[in-house]
Design a protein around this motif. Structure first.
Motif, PDB file in Angstrom:
ATOM      1  N   MET A   1       0.490  -1.085  -0.015  1.00  8.87           N
ATOM      2  CA  MET A   1       0.263   0.162  -0.204  1.00  8.87           C
ATOM      3  C   MET A   1       0.933   1.118   0.084  1.00  8.87           C
ATOM      4  N   GLU A   2       0.774   2.285  -0.592  1.00  9.92           N
ATOM      5  CA  GLU A   2       1.452   3.560  -1.184  1.00  9.92           C
ATOM      6  C   GLU A   2       1.169   4.473   0.058  1.00  9.92           C
ATOM      7  N   ARG A   3       2.009   5.228   0.837  1.00 11.35           N
ATOM      8  CA  ARG A   3       1.247   5.882   1.718  1.00 11.35           C
ATOM      9  C   ARG A   3       1.192   7.794   0.900  1.00 11.35           C
ATOM     10  N   LYS A   4       0.137   7.963   1.330  1.00  7.24           N
ATOM     11  CA  LYS A   4       0.234   9.087   1.003  1.00  7.24           C
ATOM     12  C   LYS A   4       0.488  10.369   1.881  1.00  7.24           C
ATOM     13  N   ARG A   5       0.438  11.278   1.365  1.00  7.70           N
ATOM     14  CA  ARG A   5       0.492  12.970   2.128  1.00  7.70           C
ATOM     15  C   ARG A   5      -0.283  14.004   2.753  1.00  7.70           C
ATOM     16  N   PHE A   6      -1.070  14.400   3.296  1.00 11.90           N
ATOM     17  CA  PHE A   6      -1.795  15.455   3.474  1.00 11.90           C
ATOM     18  C   PHE A   6      -1.143  16.463   3.636  1.00 11.90           C
ATOM     19  N   SER A   7      -1.738  18.012   3.315  1.00 18.75           N
ATOM     20  CA  SER A   7      -2.114  18.926   3.962  1.00 18.75           C
ATOM     21  C   SER A   7      -2.502  19.597   4.577  1.00 18.75           C
ATOM     22  N   GLY A   8      -2.825  20.294   5.412  1.00 15.96           N
ATOM     23  CA  GLY A   8      -4.302  20.952   6.107  1.00 15.96           C
ATOM     24  C   GLY A   8      -4.070  21.258   7.433  1.00 15.96           C
ATOM     25  N   ALA A   9      -5.536  21.022   8.680  1.00 14.53           N
ATOM     26  CA  ALA A   9      -5.448  21.041  10.067  1.00 14.53           C
ATOM     27  C   ALA A   9      -6.044  20.237  10.365  1.00 14.53           C
ATOM     28  N   ILE A  10      -6.168  20.342  11.931  1.00 17.56           N
ATOM     29  CA  ILE A  10      -7.493  19.075  12.540  1.00 17.56           C
ATOM     30  C   ILE A  10      -7.725  19.962  13.233  1.00 17.56           C
ATOM     31  N   ARG A  11      -9.235  19.897  13.665  1.00 18.32           N
ATOM     32  CA  ARG A  11      -9.499  21.385  14.065  1.00 18.32           C
ATOM     33  C   ARG A  11     -10.719  20.534  15.426  1.00 18.32           C
ATOM     34  N   ILE A  12     -10.817  20.972  16.340  1.00 17.14           N
ATOM     35  CA  ILE A  12     -11.484  19.905  17.815  1.00 17.14           C
ATOM     36  C   ILE A  12     -12.575  20.942  17.752  1.00 17.14           C
ATOM     37  N   PHE A  13     -13.849  20.056  18.019  1.00 22.59           N
ATOM     38  CA  PHE A  13     -14.433  20.953  18.164  1.00 22.59           C
ATOM     39  C   PHE A  13     -15.007  19.736  20.203  1.00 22.59           C
ATOM     40  N   ARG A  14     -14.995  20.860  21.126  1.00 19.47           N
ATOM     41  CA  ARG A  14     -15.074  20.111  22.277  1.00 19.47           C
ATOM     42  C   ARG A  14     -16.610  20.219  22.471  1.00 19.47           C
ATOM     43  N   GLU A  16     -19.189  19.762  21.050  1.00 22.98           N
ATOM     44  CA  GLU A  16     -20.093  17.762  20.441  1.00 22.98           C
ATOM     45  C   GLU A  16     -18.861  16.966  20.149  1.00 22.98           C
ATOM     46  N   ARG A  17     -18.024  17.460  21.219  1.00 21.27           N
ATOM     47  CA  ARG A  17     -16.603  15.379  21.106  1.00 21.27           C
ATOM     48  C   ARG A  17     -16.599  14.826  20.115  1.00 21.27           C
ATOM     49  N   ALA A  18     -16.194  15.956  18.592  1.00 19.94           N
ATOM     50  CA  ALA A  18     -15.596  15.659  17.700  1.00 19.94           C
ATOM     51  C   ALA A  18     -14.604  16.671  16.975  1.00 19.94           C
ATOM     52  N   THR A  19     -13.824  15.528  16.114  1.00 21.23           N
ATOM     53  CA  THR A  19     -12.405  16.402  15.315  1.00 21.23           C
ATOM     54  C   THR A  19     -12.390  16.290  14.392  1.00 21.23           C
ATOM     55  N   SER A  20     -12.211  17.344  13.675  1.00 20.41           N
ATOM     56  CA  SER A  20     -12.461  16.793  11.601  1.00 20.41           C
ATOM     57  C   SER A  20     -10.872  17.658  10.811  1.00 20.41           C
ATOM     58  N   PHE A  21     -10.540  16.771  10.040  1.00 18.80           N
ATOM     59  CA  PHE A  21      -9.585  17.032   9.194  1.00 18.80           C
ATOM     60  C   PHE A  21      -9.785  18.120   8.039  1.00 18.80           C
ATOM     61  N   PHE A  22      -9.643  19.180   8.045  1.00 21.25           N
ATOM     62  CA  PHE A  22      -9.531  19.888   6.412  1.00 21.25           C
ATOM     63  C   PHE A  22      -8.507  20.515   5.793  1.00 21.25           C
TER      64      PHE A  22
END
Length: 79
Positions: A1-14, A16-22
């Motif tokens: 499996m080939e590894r992929k790189r991503f650029s962005g930011a992780i946002r934590i919504f305390r 809502e107890r959720a985390t999102s990657f943008f």
């Protein structure tokens, strides 16, 4: 499996107890982008990756042209 790189930011919504990657995948060449079945139009207009890929491609083309010119000049000096 080939590894992929991503650029962005992780946002934590305390609350809502959720985390999102943008973000978006990160590529180092237009050929790599095409190999992953993507095109420039798949990215946001303001994504800096688009500009970076254009600059890299332009530098590759200029380097190839310079190598060709150096080869031509070397042949002219020998001849």
């Amino acid at each position: 499996m080939e590894r992929k790189r991503f650029s962005g930011a992780i946002r934590i919504f305390r609350r809502e107890r959720a985390t999102s990657f943008f973000g978006s995948p990160w590529f180092s060449s237009i050929e790599e982008l095409v190999a992953n079945d993507l095109s420039i139009s798949d990215f946001a207009p303001l994504d800096p990756l688009v500009d970076l890929l254009h600059l890299i491609k332009n530098q590759e083309l200029v380097t190839a042209d310079l190598k060709e010119l150096i080869g031509t000049i070397s042949l002219q000096k020998k001849g």
